[in-house]
Each structure stands twice: as structure tokens, then as C-alpha cells.
Design a protein around this motif. Structure first.
Motif, PDB file in Angstrom:
ATOM      1  N   ILE A 249     -37.742  37.150  57.315  1.00  0.00           N
ATOM      2  CA  ILE A 249     -37.892  38.223  56.335  1.00  0.00           C
ATOM      3  C   ILE A 249     -36.685  39.155  56.298  1.00  0.00           C
ATOM      4  O   ILE A 249     -36.589  39.987  55.406  1.00  0.00           O
ATOM      5  N   LEU A 250     -35.764  39.029  57.242  1.00  0.00           N
ATOM      6  CA  LEU A 250     -34.534  39.820  57.133  1.00  0.00           C
ATOM      7  C   LEU A 250     -33.350  38.943  56.759  1.00  0.00           C
ATOM      8  O   LEU A 250     -32.203  39.376  56.774  1.00  0.00           O
ATOM      9  N   ALA A 251     -33.623  37.684  56.419  1.00  0.00           N
ATOM     10  CA  ALA A 251     -32.536  36.749  56.119  1.00  0.00           C
ATOM     11  C   ALA A 251     -31.823  37.147  54.831  1.00  0.00           C
ATOM     12  O   ALA A 251     -32.433  37.706  53.920  1.00  0.00           O
ATOM     13  N   PRO A 252     -30.514  36.883  54.771  1.00  0.00           N
ATOM     14  CA  PRO A 252     -29.775  37.229  53.547  1.00  0.00           C
ATOM     15  C   PRO A 252     -30.312  36.514  52.305  1.00  0.00           C
ATOM     16  O   PRO A 252     -30.145  37.012  51.195  1.00  0.00           O
TER      17      PRO A 252
ATOM     18  N   PHE B  40     -17.056  36.100  48.057  1.00  0.00           N
ATOM     19  CA  PHE B  40     -18.152  35.863  48.988  1.00  0.00           C
ATOM     20  C   PHE B  40     -18.188  34.407  49.464  1.00  0.00           C
ATOM     21  O   PHE B  40     -18.963  34.060  50.333  1.00  0.00           O
ATOM     22  N   ALA B  41     -17.388  33.540  48.867  1.00  0.00           N
ATOM     23  CA  ALA B  41     -17.435  32.119  49.218  1.00  0.00           C
ATOM     24  C   ALA B  41     -16.490  31.786  50.366  1.00  0.00           C
ATOM     25  O   ALA B  41     -16.428  30.633  50.787  1.00  0.00           O
ATOM     26  N   VAL B  42     -15.764  32.780  50.890  1.00  0.00           N
ATOM     27  CA  VAL B  42     -14.717  32.460  51.873  1.00  0.00           C
ATOM     28  C   VAL B  42     -15.256  31.698  53.079  1.00  0.00           C
ATOM     29  O   VAL B  42     -14.704  30.677  53.495  1.00  0.00           O
ATOM     30  N   GLY B  43     -16.381  32.170  53.624  1.00  0.00           N
ATOM     31  CA  GLY B  43     -16.948  31.489  54.794  1.00  0.00           C
ATOM     32  C   GLY B  43     -17.409  30.085  54.470  1.00  0.00           C
ATOM     33  O   GLY B  43     -17.369  29.188  55.315  1.00  0.00           O
ATOM     34  N   GLU B  44     -17.844  29.879  53.227  1.00  0.00           N
ATOM     35  CA  GLU B  44     -18.323  28.543  52.837  1.00  0.00           C
ATOM     36  C   GLU B  44     -17.155  27.567  52.704  1.00  0.00           C
ATOM     37  O   GLU B  44     -17.323  26.373  52.921  1.00  0.00           O
ATOM     38  N   TYR B  45     -15.967  28.079  52.355  1.00  0.00           N
ATOM     39  CA  TYR B  45     -14.794  27.204  52.366  1.00  0.00           C
ATOM     40  C   TYR B  45     -14.517  26.725  53.793  1.00  0.00           C
ATOM     41  O   TYR B  45     -14.190  25.557  54.014  1.00  0.00           O
ATOM     42  N   VAL B  46     -14.631  27.642  54.744  1.00  0.00           N
ATOM     43  CA  VAL B  46     -14.462  27.267  56.150  1.00  0.00           C
ATOM     44  C   VAL B  46     -15.471  26.181  56.512  1.00  0.00           C
ATOM     45  O   VAL B  46     -15.136  25.155  57.115  1.00  0.00           O
ATOM     46  N   MET B  47     -16.729  26.413  56.095  1.00  0.00           N
ATOM     47  CA  MET B  47     -17.803  25.489  56.442  1.00  0.00           C
ATOM     48  C   MET B  47     -17.556  24.120  55.809  1.00  0.00           C
ATOM     49  O   MET B  47     -17.678  23.081  56.481  1.00  0.00           O
ATOM     50  N   VAL B  48     -17.207  24.089  54.522  1.00  0.00           N
ATOM     51  CA  VAL B  48     -16.975  22.810  53.847  1.00  0.00           C
ATOM     52  C   VAL B  48     -15.770  22.102  54.471  1.00  0.00           C
ATOM     53  O   VAL B  48     -15.782  20.880  54.665  1.00  0.00           O
ATOM     54  N   GLY B 225     -21.044  29.415  57.669  1.00  0.00           N
ATOM     55  CA  GLY B 225     -20.257  30.123  56.673  1.00  0.00           C
ATOM     56  C   GLY B 225     -20.398  31.630  56.735  1.00  0.00           C
ATOM     57  O   GLY B 225     -19.407  32.358  56.688  1.00  0.00           O
ATOM     58  N   LEU B 226     -21.647  32.073  56.893  1.00  0.00           N
ATOM     59  CA  LEU B 226     -21.912  33.509  56.883  1.00  0.00           C
ATOM     60  C   LEU B 226     -21.054  34.243  57.908  1.00  0.00           C
ATOM     61  O   LEU B 226     -20.470  35.286  57.625  1.00  0.00           O
ATOM     62  N   GLN B 227     -20.954  33.647  59.099  1.00  0.00           N
ATOM     63  CA  GLN B 227     -20.192  34.276  60.165  1.00  0.00           C
ATOM     64  C   GLN B 227     -18.732  34.469  59.755  1.00  0.00           C
ATOM     65  O   GLN B 227     -18.144  35.526  59.991  1.00  0.00           O
ATOM     66  N   TYR B 228     -18.169  33.448  59.105  1.00  0.00           N
ATOM     67  CA  TYR B 228     -16.748  33.558  58.760  1.00  0.00           C
ATOM     68  C   TYR B 228     -16.530  34.445  57.542  1.00  0.00           C
ATOM     69  O   TYR B 228     -15.480  35.085  57.428  1.00  0.00           O
ATOM     70  N   ALA B 230     -18.267  37.091  57.230  1.00  0.00           N
ATOM     71  CA  ALA B 230     -18.287  38.377  57.933  1.00  0.00           C
ATOM     72  C   ALA B 230     -16.940  38.643  58.598  1.00  0.00           C
ATOM     73  O   ALA B 230     -16.412  39.754  58.520  1.00  0.00           O
ATOM     74  N   PHE B 231     -16.368  37.613  59.221  1.00  0.00           N
ATOM     75  CA  PHE B 231     -15.075  37.793  59.879  1.00  0.00           C
ATOM     76  C   PHE B 231     -14.000  38.186  58.871  1.00  0.00           C
ATOM     77  O   PHE B 231     -13.199  39.082  59.109  1.00  0.00           O
ATOM     78  N   ALA B 232     -13.981  37.483  57.730  1.00  0.00           N
ATOM     79  CA  ALA B 232     -12.963  37.785  56.712  1.00  0.00           C
ATOM     80  C   ALA B 232     -13.122  39.219  56.221  1.00  0.00           C
ATOM     81  O   ALA B 232     -12.148  39.960  56.095  1.00  0.00           O
ATOM     82  N   PHE B 233     -14.376  39.610  55.968  1.00  0.00           N
ATOM     83  CA  PHE B 233     -14.619  40.982  55.519  1.00  0.00           C
ATOM     84  C   PHE B 233     -14.168  41.963  56.578  1.00  0.00           C
ATOM     85  O   PHE B 233     -13.550  42.987  56.286  1.00  0.00           O
ATOM     86  N   PHE B 234     -14.497  41.631  57.826  1.00  0.00           N
ATOM     87  CA  PHE B 234     -14.130  42.506  58.926  1.00  0.00           C
ATOM     88  C   PHE B 234     -12.614  42.747  58.930  1.00  0.00           C
ATOM     89  O   PHE B 234     -12.151  43.872  59.024  1.00  0.00           O
ATOM     90  N   MET B 235     -11.867  41.651  58.782  1.00  0.00           N
ATOM     91  CA  MET B 235     -10.405  41.788  58.843  1.00  0.00           C
ATOM     92  C   MET B 235      -9.871  42.632  57.690  1.00  0.00           C
ATOM     93  O   MET B 235      -9.062  43.525  57.903  1.00  0.00           O
ATOM     94  N   VAL B 236     -10.315  42.347  56.462  1.00  0.00           N
ATOM     95  CA  VAL B 236      -9.724  43.097  55.353  1.00  0.00           C
ATOM     96  C   VAL B 236     -10.228  44.533  55.308  1.00  0.00           C
ATOM     97  O   VAL B 236      -9.506  45.425  54.894  1.00  0.00           O
TER      98      VAL B 236
END
Lengths: 343, 297
Positions: A249-252, B40-48, B225-228, B230-236
Motif C-alpha cells: 500500500i505504500l508502493a510507488p 523518470f526513465a533513467v533507472g529503467e535504462y539501467v535495468m534494460v 530501476g527505481l533505485q537507480y 533515485a540515485f540519478a535524482f540524488f546526484m543532480v
């Protein structure tokens, strides 16, 4: 503009009869179709309500809240903690969910609403994720184990109410909440002066300010209202689904769905979230029932979002109203083609 | 008591990890500068990218390194084809262009994540590599794991080539001019469609190949993907949007933070800390810690 009359106006007969028929159908739904369809119906109603709650801040006020799902989860956990950790009946948890969400939303609103555009989106997104991570670590939320809520006839108001745990009961609760959300949106955003202020600040904040609108105040009001609505649905959902976990329920994905539903339906419109919510919810249910894949709806929805943004930015409502015709799509495609210029 | 040997080892791991994060962050920051859209797709590029490594490596004798050139080419092409779409939704006469751009990349991210999840299922997969195993002992310092070292070397090399292009060639100058002011750049006769495509393609290629290395270092999973992102956002966010030198520092800080919190606090707390920092920095100083990014408008 295709020039044809809006679809909604082309319905035969008086529109009041259509609304009446719809109302009767919704009221009789669980008795007509049984408990399986009652479950589908209550899910759809909940998501329509949630999409509308996002539409208040994202559509009417134009603030992209990418962390809205957090309030759904907070509502769920507020009710869950009240019932599990303190043994209160649901009504107390329900009230607690409203209070907690309102207070938190206000505290978040004061600093966060100073940001706009992408910065606001990232900030709310980061906040929602940190709330989820915190819920996974904290003990009161059950940590990584989640919370199991009690569900017996006496969990509603403390004394045994025989009907209070059936699918039908939850269907009517969701119907009531969804109708209330729609009514609040209609009155506040479409009829009341408040709605004009909100739309004014969305379209041009400086101009709104110069007309004497206290934009800071209006923004905070919309944000708190929309967050409380999400929390209300979250608390009922937690009670209905019995087991809640931060990863659910807190998932994005909760936020994702609200955004997608509101966008597909038509941002900043009263009826948009109804169409968008129904479409996305049914796509998801049907993909798991008929295709045997519970994730296939994700790429489908992703594609739908991209197509909507590219060709029909005003959503399904825009198409129904006849704002987007074949000529617009053709013009759009032509302009898009000109932008491919790599070689 | 702090164990000196462990301490230097953590610093080594963190610095090596930071090298690859910088690659992601610099591309991401540039994409923002040029397109004015937060991707918002940056982490998904990493994942793919990581999944392409996992899927294609068996075709190359179970060697993930050989996949890199393919990933570079494919991602450049895909990025160059996606860029016009993003550019299109953020310009023209549509209402709320910024919102549309953001939501579009959001849809793209959902599409990529959902596709991989549907095709490969939720389990993580290994990106095999027989060349990059073991570690190099450096007396007095600690072990340099080969995977991470090569990853960092790739990151730094990729970054150097990218920076050379940006600051020493006419094409790079065009891209920087667009990032500065799109309308003016166009008035100067720059073909903005072409150079935006090149910039976005280069960003996608760097990010995708970084994904292969990250897959070799850890593994490839649809949820990574989500983690990366987050990382990209963190850096910028830390560096300030569109301010490239800051990203390099922020990427190294990120690598060190991750490596230290994982050892001394707990792996669970890493994301909580990162997200909290993003939120606070945005509130306190939206133009980055050094205040040199583009101001929030």
C-alpha cells in the motif's frame, strides 16, 4: 477540432434519466451480479475516488504530486495501527487516518509547495519513498512483516454488527465514499468560487496573485484536501483487505495508477477520473483474468500514457467532447515527423 | 575502534562504485539541460541495459563485456528515436508542457519496467562474465575487485570521451548552446532536433552500458530501476540541475555513502537516507548544495 457535437450531448432523451438509471444500477449492483462482481465494483469505485483525489492537486491545481500514494498508505497504516496495536474499532482508526493525514499533509505542504514543476514532483516522490522505507524499518507498522488487521462483525464500531464484514457492505462503503468525493469535487472545484481560484493559480500564479488570491493558502487547502481523501480510501482498504504491507500500500505503483487514471481520463475535469479509473482498473483485472499475466497491463498502460500525452493531452474526456479529431492527430503526426532529423 | 584495513577497503569499493554512478548522473544532468525534462526513465535504462547483458551474454560465450558495444549502439539508436517524442510533448501549443514531458517519461518507465517484468518474470538474473572475476591485491591498501575496477575505468573513460565531445567539438558546443537557451541556439542556425537527438542518444547509451556493468557487479532484476532513478535524482539534486562538475562530486559521494551505510548501518537504511537527503536538499537549496544549478522555476 472536428466540429462534431460532444458525445455526451448526443445521448437521447433527458440527461436526468441517464443519471437516475446509473444511480439505480450502482445501488442494485451487488444484488444483481453477486459477490465476485461486488468485489470488482468496490475496487473500481475505490480507484475512481483515488484518481479524483489526485486530480484535485494534479489536475485542478497543476501540481504534479508524485508521492500521493503515500497518503493512501498512511491512511491504511493509521487505521491498522489503531486497530492492531491499540485494539480500537475501525471508526476510531478511520478518524485517526483523517487526522494524521491532514496534519502530515499540512506540515508537508508548507515547505514543499514552494517548489513547482519537476522539483515538486521529485520532492514528493522522494518523500513518499522515504515514508515507505521508514515503514519497512519501524516496528509499529510491522516492519517487513506487515500488519494483519482483525476482521469480525464487532470491529466496525466496537459492538457486533452482523452485516459489517460482507463484500456487499464494503461495496456500499466504497460507493458512499466515491460519491462523496465526486460531490465534493463538483461543488468545490466546478461550482464554488474556490474552484476558480484553484484554476487561476494553475494557469498563471502571478496573475492569480495580482488579483488578490492568496495562492499559498489555496494551494495548501487543495493539497490537504486531496491527501485526506486518499487517506480515507486507504483506511477502508486496509480494513477490507485485512493484511497490509509497506511494499503493497505504500508502493510507488499506487501513485502511478492515480496519475495514469487522471491523465487518461482528462486532467482537471470532474468526469475524467471516472473514465480513466474504470479503463485502467478493468485493463488490470482483465489482463490477469484473461491473459493469465498480472503484469501485462503495465506495458499496456505505459503505451497508453505515451499515446495519450502525444496525441490526446486532454484525455478521454477531450475525445468525447470532440476536442481531438482526426485532423488534430494528423497535424500532430506531421509536426512530430519533422522533429526526427538525426541523419 | 575502526578497523583501518576494512575502512580503506570500504573507501576503495565506494570510489569504484562512484565511478559508474557519475556516468549515469552526467548523462542524466545533460538530458535535463538540453530537454528541460526530468527523465523518470533513467533507472529503467539501467535495468534494460543489465537485462540485455543477461540475455545476450550467452551468445558471446557467457561474457558480459562483449555485449557492451551492442548495448551502446542499440541504446544510442533508441535514445535518438525517443528524444523527438519528448521534445514534441514539451513544445507546441499543448497545455502544461512540463507536466506532459514528465508524465511521458513516466509512461516510458512504466512501459520498460512492465515489459521486462512480463517477459522475464520477477526474478533476478546474473550477468555472466568470466574475464572480470577475482581481485587485485594491492599491499597496504586492500583488494580491488576486477569487476568494479573495470566498471570504474569504463565509467571514467566514457565520461572523458563524453566531456571531450561536449567541450572540444563543434557538436558539443551546439549541445551546450541548446542547454543554455534553446531559442537562441536555433536562431544561431543550430539544428536543434539533430543535436538534441545526439545528446539524448549519448545519454541513453552511457546509461544502458552502465547498466550492463552494474548487472555484472550485482545482478539484473526488473525492480532495480527505481533505485537507480533515485540515485540519478540524488546526484543532480545534490549537484544542482544541469551543473555537470557538481555531478562528478555527487556521484563519488553517493558511491561512498552507499558503501559506508551498507557496512556500518544497514542496507535497509541506504534508500531511506538517500530519499530523505533528496527531499531536504530540494527544500533548502533547490539549485544544489553549491547553488550552481538552474534555479527552480
Amino acid at each position: 477540432m472536428s466540429g462534431s457535437a460532444p458525445v455526451l450531448d448526443r445521448l437521447p432523451g433527458d440527461r436526468r434519466y441517464w443519471f437516475l438509471a446509473l444511480g439505480v444500477l450502482l445501488l442494485a449492483w451487488p444484488f444483481l451480479f453477486g459477490s465476485f462482481w461486488a468485489r470488482i465494483g468496490l475496487g473500481a469505485l475505490m480507484w475512481i475516488g483515488l484518481a479524483q483525489s489526485w486530480n484535485m492537486i494534479g489536475g485542478y491545481a497543476g501540481y504534479l504530486d508524485f508521492g500521493h500514494g503515500a497518503y493512501f498508505g498512511i491512511g491504511g497504516f493509521a487505521a491498522g495501527i489503531a486497530m492492531v496495536q491499540f485494539g480500537y474499532p475501525f471508526v476510531v482508526g478511520f478518524a485517526l487516518a483523517i487526522v494524521v493525514a491532514a496534519v502530515l499533509a499540512y506540515l508537508v505542504a508548507v515547505p514543499t509547495l514552494r517548489l513547482t514543476g519537476a522539483y515538486f514532483a521529485i520532492a514528493t516522490w522522494a518523500l513518499a519513498e522515504s515514508i515507505k522505507q521508514a515503514a519497512l524499518i519501524l516496528e509499529i507498522t510491522g516492519g517487513t512483516f506487515g500488519l494483519s488487521l482483525p476482521r469480525s462483525p464487532d470491529t466496525f464500531i466496537g459492538i457486533a454488527v452482523p452485516f459489517a464484514i460482507s463484500e456487499t457492505f464494503f461495496y456500499y462503503v466504497m460507493l458512499l465514499l466515491c460519491a462523496a468525493t465526486m460531490l465534493v469535487t463538483y461543488v468545490l472545484f466546478e461550482r464554488h468560487e474556490f474552484g476558480y481560484r484553484v484554476k487561476a493559480l494553475r494557469d498563471d500564479q502571478d496573475a492569480a496573485e495580482s488579483l488578490g488570491i492568496d495562492t499559498t493558502r489555496v494551494k495548501r487547502q487543495v493539497y490537504v484536501l486531496s491527501c485526506v481523501v486518499a487517506a480515507v480510501f486507504g483506511s477502508v482498504y486496509a480494513w477490507y483487505i485485512v493484511f497490509i504491507h509497506p511494499n503493497d500500500i505504500l508502493a510507488p505503483i499506487v501513485t502511478d495508477r492515480m496519475v495514469i487514471m487522471a491523465l487518461l481520463g482528462g486532467l482537471g475535469t470532474l468526469t475524467g477520473p471516472i473514465f480513466g479509473g474504470l479503463l485502467v482498473f478493468l485493463l488490470q483485472r482483465l489482463s490477469s483474468v484473461f491473459l493469465g499475466s498480472s503484469t501485462f497491463y503495465l506495458p499496456l498502460i505505459g503505451t497508453l500514457i505515451m499515446i495519450t500525452v502525444l496525441f490526446a493531452p486532454s484525455g478521454i474526456i477531450g475525445i468525447l467532447r470532440g476536442e481531438i479529431g482526426r485532423d488534430d492527430v494528423r497535424k500532430n503526426l506531421k509536426e512530430l515527423g519533422e522533429k526526427f532529423d538525426l541523419l | 575502534m575502526v578497523d583501518i584495513g576494512l575502512f580503506t577497503q570500504i573507501v576503495i569499493n565506494g570510489l569504484l562504485l562512484g565511478g559508474i554512478y557519475v556516468t549515469i548522473g552526467v548523462g542524466f544532468s545533460l538530458a535535463f539541460g538540453v530537454l528541460e525534462v526530468v527523465d523518470f526513465a533513467v533507472g529503467e535504462y539501467v535495468m534494460v541495459g543489465a537485462f540485455m547483458g543477461a540475455v545476450l551474454a550467452p551468445l558471446f560465450g557467457a561474457e558480459g563485456v562483449f555485449v557492451i558495444p551492442i548495448v551502446l549502439v542499440v541504446f544510442f539508436a533508441v535514445g535518438a528515436l525517443i528524444q523527438p517524442l519528448i521534445h514534441h510533448v514539451t513544445t507546441g501549443d499543448r497545455p502544461h508542457p512540463l507536466l506532459m514531458g514528465l508524465v511521458f517519461t513516466f509512461g516510458l518507465a512504466t512501459f520498460l519496467r512492465g515489459s521486462v517484468l512480463t517477459i522475464f518474470g520477477p526474478n533476478s538474473q546474473d550477468v555472466p562474465s568470466s574475464l572480470l572475476t577475482g581481485g587485485i591485491e594491492v599491499p597496504g591498501l586492500g583488494t580491488f575487485p576486477v569487476v568494479r575496477t573495470v566498471t570504474a575505468v569504463f565509467g571514467v573513460t566514457g565520461l572523458a570521451v563524453f566531456m571531450y565531445y561536449l567541450y572540444r567539438t563543434r557538436g558539443g558546443m551546439a549541445i551546450r548552446a541548446i542547454a543554455e537557451d534553446r531559442t537562441n541556439a536555433r536562431l544561431m542556425g543550430i539544428n536543434i532536433n539533430r543535436y538534441q537527438s545526439i545528446a539524448y542518444g549519448a545519454y541513453a547509451a552511457l546509461t544502458g552500458s552502465a547498466g550492463v556493468f552494474i548487472g555484472m557487479t550485482f545482478n539484473a532484476s526488473p525492480g532495480m530501476g527505481l533505485q537507480y532513478t533515485a540515485f540519478a535524482f540524488f546526484m543532480v539534486v545534490l549537484a544542482g540541475m544541469g551543473y555537470l562538475p557538481g555531478v562528478i562530486v555527487a556521484g563519488i559521494v553517493l558511491g561512498l555513502t552507499q558503501s559506508f551505510t551498507a557496512v556500518y548501518i544497514s542496507g535497509n537504511a541506504v534508500l531511506l537516507v538517500l530519499f530523505a537527503i533528496i527531499y531536504v536538499v530540494l527544500l533548502v537549496s533547490p539549485a544544489g548544495i553549491l547553488g550552481k544549478g538552474e534555479w527552480a522555476t
